[in-house]
Write a protein that holds these residues in place. Structure first.
Motif, PDB file in Angstrom:
ATOM      1  N   VAL A  39       0.846  -1.184   0.000  1.00 34.69           N
ATOM      2  CA  VAL A  39       0.000   0.000   0.000  1.00 34.69           C
ATOM      3  C   VAL A  39       0.886   1.240   0.000  1.00 34.69           C
ATOM      4  O   VAL A  39       1.817   1.358   0.787  1.00 34.69           O
ATOM      5  CB  VAL A  39      -0.907   0.002   1.248  1.00 34.69           C
ATOM      6  N   ALA A  40       0.583   2.184  -0.897  1.00 33.04           N
ATOM      7  CA  ALA A  40       1.430   3.366  -1.039  1.00 33.04           C
ATOM      8  C   ALA A  40       1.267   4.329   0.119  1.00 33.04           C
ATOM      9  O   ALA A  40       2.206   4.905   0.607  1.00 33.04           O
ATOM     10  CB  ALA A  40       1.115   4.069  -2.366  1.00 33.04           C
ATOM     11  N   ALA A  41      -0.003   4.519   0.560  1.00 37.11           N
ATOM     12  CA  ALA A  41      -0.225   5.460   1.652  1.00 37.11           C
ATOM     13  C   ALA A  41       0.255   4.864   2.949  1.00 37.11           C
ATOM     14  O   ALA A  41       0.134   3.673   3.182  1.00 37.11           O
ATOM     15  CB  ALA A  41      -1.711   5.794   1.742  1.00 37.11           C
ATOM     16  N   GLY A  42       0.782   5.690   3.815  1.00 35.94           N
ATOM     17  CA  GLY A  42       1.407   5.154   5.009  1.00 35.94           C
ATOM     18  C   GLY A  42       0.591   5.309   6.262  1.00 35.94           C
ATOM     19  O   GLY A  42       1.072   4.950   7.340  1.00 35.94           O
ATOM     20  N   SER A  43      -0.628   5.868   6.191  1.00 41.33           N
ATOM     21  CA  SER A  43      -1.380   6.083   7.424  1.00 41.33           C
ATOM     22  C   SER A  43      -1.853   4.756   7.990  1.00 41.33           C
ATOM     23  O   SER A  43      -2.162   3.817   7.263  1.00 41.33           O
ATOM     24  CB  SER A  43      -2.573   7.000   7.152  1.00 41.33           C
ATOM     25  N   ASP A  44      -1.904   4.671   9.318  1.00 43.04           N
ATOM     26  CA  ASP A  44      -2.373   3.470   9.984  1.00 43.04           C
ATOM     27  C   ASP A  44      -3.814   3.146   9.603  1.00 43.04           C
ATOM     28  O   ASP A  44      -4.206   1.984   9.530  1.00 43.04           O
ATOM     29  CB  ASP A  44      -2.257   3.631  11.498  1.00 43.04           C
ATOM     30  N   LYS A  45      -4.596   4.192   9.390  1.00 39.66           N
ATOM     31  CA  LYS A  45      -6.000   3.974   9.025  1.00 39.66           C
ATOM     32  C   LYS A  45      -6.121   3.221   7.700  1.00 39.66           C
ATOM     33  O   LYS A  45      -6.912   2.295   7.547  1.00 39.66           O
ATOM     34  CB  LYS A  45      -6.712   5.319   8.917  1.00 39.66           C
ATOM     35  N   ASN A  46      -5.314   3.619   6.711  1.00 44.46           N
ATOM     36  CA  ASN A  46      -5.355   2.929   5.418  1.00 44.46           C
ATOM     37  C   ASN A  46      -4.887   1.489   5.551  1.00 44.46           C
ATOM     38  O   ASN A  46      -5.436   0.582   4.923  1.00 44.46           O
ATOM     39  CB  ASN A  46      -4.479   3.670   4.408  1.00 44.46           C
ATOM     40  N   LEU A  47      -3.856   1.281   6.344  1.00 45.11           N
ATOM     41  CA  LEU A  47      -3.347  -0.078   6.526  1.00 45.11           C
ATOM     42  C   LEU A  47      -4.383  -0.960   7.235  1.00 45.11           C
ATOM     43  O   LEU A  47      -4.584  -2.128   6.858  1.00 45.11           O
ATOM     44  CB  LEU A  47      -2.051  -0.029   7.338  1.00 45.11           C
ATOM     45  N   GLN A  48      -5.028  -0.412   8.247  1.00 47.22           N
ATOM     46  CA  GLN A  48      -6.055  -1.175   8.961  1.00 47.22           C
ATOM     47  C   GLN A  48      -7.209  -1.525   8.041  1.00 47.22           C
ATOM     48  O   GLN A  48      -7.748  -2.644   8.079  1.00 47.22           O
ATOM     49  CB  GLN A  48      -6.556  -0.364  10.159  1.00 47.22           C
ATOM     50  N   ASP A  49      -7.579  -0.560   7.214  1.00 47.73           N
ATOM     51  CA  ASP A  49      -8.678  -0.803   6.278  1.00 47.73           C
ATOM     52  C   ASP A  49      -8.321  -1.909   5.294  1.00 47.73           C
ATOM     53  O   ASP A  49      -9.141  -2.784   4.981  1.00 47.73           O
ATOM     54  CB  ASP A  49      -9.010   0.482   5.522  1.00 47.73           C
ATOM     55  N   GLU A  50      -7.088  -1.875   4.802  1.00 46.50           N
ATOM     56  CA  GLU A  50      -6.642  -2.909   3.867  1.00 46.50           C
ATOM     57  C   GLU A  50      -6.636  -4.277   4.557  1.00 46.50           C
ATOM     58  O   GLU A  50      -7.037  -5.296   3.974  1.00 46.50           O
ATOM     59  CB  GLU A  50      -5.238  -2.565   3.352  1.00 46.50           C
ATOM     60  N   TYR A  51      -6.188  -4.298   5.782  1.00 51.14           N
ATOM     61  CA  TYR A  51      -6.173  -5.542   6.554  1.00 51.14           C
ATOM     62  C   TYR A  51      -7.596  -6.072   6.756  1.00 51.14           C
ATOM     63  O   TYR A  51      -7.870  -7.273   6.577  1.00 51.14           O
ATOM     64  CB  TYR A  51      -5.505  -5.295   7.900  1.00 51.14           C
ATOM     65  N   ASP A  52      -8.526  -5.202   7.118  1.00 51.46           N
ATOM     66  CA  ASP A  52      -9.910  -5.622   7.353  1.00 51.46           C
ATOM     67  C   ASP A  52     -10.566  -6.136   6.083  1.00 51.46           C
ATOM     68  O   ASP A  52     -11.379  -7.075   6.111  1.00 51.46           O
ATOM     69  CB  ASP A  52     -10.724  -4.453   7.924  1.00 51.46           C
ATOM     70  N   ARG A  53     -10.228  -5.529   4.965  1.00 53.20           N
ATOM     71  CA  ARG A  53     -10.762  -6.027   3.693  1.00 53.20           C
ATOM     72  C   ARG A  53     -10.248  -7.438   3.403  1.00 53.20           C
ATOM     73  O   ARG A  53     -10.974  -8.294   2.904  1.00 53.20           O
ATOM     74  CB  ARG A  53     -10.388  -5.078   2.551  1.00 53.20           C
ATOM     75  N   GLY A  54      -8.995  -7.666   3.705  1.00 54.56           N
ATOM     76  CA  GLY A  54      -8.450  -9.010   3.521  1.00 54.56           C
ATOM     77  C   GLY A  54      -9.140 -10.029   4.416  1.00 54.56           C
ATOM     78  O   GLY A  54      -9.431 -11.167   3.985  1.00 54.56           O
TER      79      GLY A  54
END
Length: 561
Positions: free
Chosen positions: A411-426
């Motif tokens: 993921v290009a964006a580094g915010s924790d929120k984006n990472l958490q969202d990507e994780y939850d989608r997985g």
């Protein structure tokens, strides 16, 4: 004058006496018994009166054992018939399955028939006056009746009667089990089955109709069609004899009818659909087009080819067992394949309803997962109803603050929120059994702060995806083992090998590498054996190019485990 007058009187008296003797003689000539002959006749009459009771007594003595035996059997059977009647009165308030009710009726009817035969024989023997004829009748009839006695004893009705007499009376009104209801509503069908088994073993009472229906549905969702049919069919028989619960009765009736159809019991399915439509009208329920479409397909005038009907029955069973969390869009895709193969089929409206229902359930499950992710992220940009109604998770561009990713990189964006969202989608994709898509999501979290958190999920997705492929490879291996055509067997083995090799390439984190290698070694040995048997080897395309149509589910061979 006096002497002459006396002489005249004597002469007159003598004349009268002679006349009387003459008249008496005339009478004796017509009916008088000679003294010697009269004695013999008198002795014969006395002997006749003596012989008659002696003959009757002799007849009674000869037939006494037979009549005693018959009378004893009649009394015994009358007592047993009364016992069966008492059991029937008792079971009228019990929720016995239909098969047991049928068994009660069968045993009682068998017993009554024997009793009638014994009564008829008793009456015939009482009316028969000839000893020889009575003995012959008793001998022939008792042989047949004794065989009926033996048949009854060997039928197991006596043991069944004892079981029913000793059965405890269940409570008349059981209430729905709240734990089973909660597990059913939560889609935890395995828990429903476990809880129901525990309740049946400990409570000693018949569960509520609603609870039994949920248990039957849980069996169906677990692909246990035969067990589910037995439970639901028995419940239907029970509910037909009860008042109230009209809505549940219609649900049970539709489930049984659909199972009849899926299991190709067409006559039973047709009768149940007809009853369902009739009861829906009588009870003022909203008429569902599903029952009408199903009934139309089963009518004798229907011209649906057997192969097409068989394919539809397979689709119907998968639809009845459909679980969104487990099956995702599998049934929807199978419905699409049916519509493509049989675009002009009379079953198209039925299949469209199946497709619509399963697609909606799958969409709802995905939407709920996305909504849960948004709640966890603390932000909601669109209500669930606005997400695309497809099997795909909405694209990244549908969310503010999410960087669209077209490849498999991090993921290009580094915010924790984006990472958490990507994780939850997985995680949502993993729960929906979209393993490859889930792996892609978790791979994007490599070299990020979420790499350690995503690694276990990545391994789990890889393991589950590899297990699916390994199961398919095992089925092909079993079919190859049972195939006598060397060339067909070789193709099946090659297809199984291709699937196993793809596991090593696609899912290195699955943890199944050693097992897959052993499976490949076994397949290579089988291929060598086939080639040694004389089958001409032919070039085969890689990547599982040849996968014959499945004819059954099969059982995985222990060698591929």
């Amino acid at each position: 004058m006096m002497p002459s007058r006396i002489s005249s009187c004597k002469l007159l008296v003598l004349s009268f006496c002679l006349c009387g003797l003459f008249l008496s003689g005339c009478a004796f000539d017509s009916g008088m018994i000679d003294p010697a002959d009269g004695r013999s006749r008198r002795d014969a009459a006395i002997q006749q009166k003596t012989d008659q009771p002696q003959t009757e007594a002799a007849r009674r003595d000869v037939m006494m054992p037979v009549m005693s035996s018959i009378n004893g059997r009649i009394r015994a059977y009358e007592q047993r018939v009364e016992e069966w009647r008492e059991v029937e009165r008792k079971t009228a308030t019990m929720d016995l399955p239909q098969e047991k009710l049928n068994r009660i009726d069968e045993c009682r009817s068998h017993l009554q028939h024997i009793l009638l035969e014994y009564n008829a024989l008793q009456k015939q023997l009482q009316q028969e006056t000839r000893i020889e004829a009575a003995q012959l009748l008793a001998g022939n009839s008792l042989l047949q009746l004794n065989q009926q006695d033996i048949d009854y004893l060997e039928s197991g009705c006596g043991k069944f009667l004892a079981e029913l007499k000793n059965a405890t009376q269940p409570s008349a009104s059981a209430t729905p089990d709240p734990q089973i209801k909660a597990a059913f509503n939560g889609g935890d069908y395995g828990q429903v089955i476990n809880l129901y088994a525990q309740s049946a073993a400990t409570s000693g009472q018949t569960p509520a109709a609603e609870t039994t229906f949920q248990y039957g549905q849980a069996l169906l969702k677990n692909h246990q069609e035969a067990e589910a049919y037995k439970v639901l069919n028995d419940l239907l028989a029970r509910m037909r004899q009860q008042q109230g619960q009209d809505e549940l009765l219609l649900k049970v009736l539709q489930s049984v009818a659909d199972l009849n159809f899926g299991m190709e019991a067409n006559d039973e399915a047709r009768k149940n659909y007809e009853e369902l439509i009739r009861l829906s009208i009588e009870k003022g329920a909203q008429r569902d087009e599903w029952a009408g479409l199903q009934l139309a397909a089963l009518m004798p005038t229907s011209t649906i080819p057997p192969s097409e009907m068989k394919e539809y029955c397979a689709l119907l069973k998968n639809y009845l067992a459909y679980v969104p969390k487990r099956d995702s869009y599998n049934v929807t895709e199978r419905a699409d394949k049916f519509l493509q193969a049989y675009s002009a089929s009379p079953l198209v409206p039925n299949v469209n309803l199946i497709k619509k229902a399963t697609k909606q359930q799958a969409d709802n499950f995905i939407n709920q997962g996305v909504a849960r992710i948004e709640v966890q992220a603390g932000e909601r940009t669109a209500p669930p109803s606005q997400f695309p109604a497809t099997g795909q998770v909405p694209g990244d561009s549908s969310r503010t603050g999410i960087v669209p990713v077209t490849g498999g990189g991090p993921v290009a964006a580094g915010s924790d929120k984006n990472l958490q969202d990507e994780y939850d989608r997985g995680v949502a994709l993993l729960q929906a059994r979209e393993y490859d898509k889930a792996i892609e999501r978790f791979n994007r979290l490599q070299r990020t702060a979420y790499e350690a958190k995503a690694r276990p999920q990545l391994e789990e997705a890889s393991k589950l995806a590899a297990q699916d492929l390994r199961q398919k490879a095992a089925e092909l291996f079993v079919r190859a083992s049972n195939n006598r055509d060397p060339e067909e067997k070789r193709k099946l083995l090659l297809s199984s090998r291709d699937l196993l090799q793809s596991i090593l390439v696609k899912y290195p984190q699955s943890g199944l590498t050693d097992r897959v290698q052993k499976n490949l070694s076994r397949i290579e040995a089988e291929l060598r054996a086939v080639e040694a048997s004389g089958a001409a080897p032919r070039p085969a395309a890689g990547g599982g190019a040849y996968v014959p149509p499945r004819t059954g589910t099969g059982t995985p061979s222990p060698t591929l485990r």
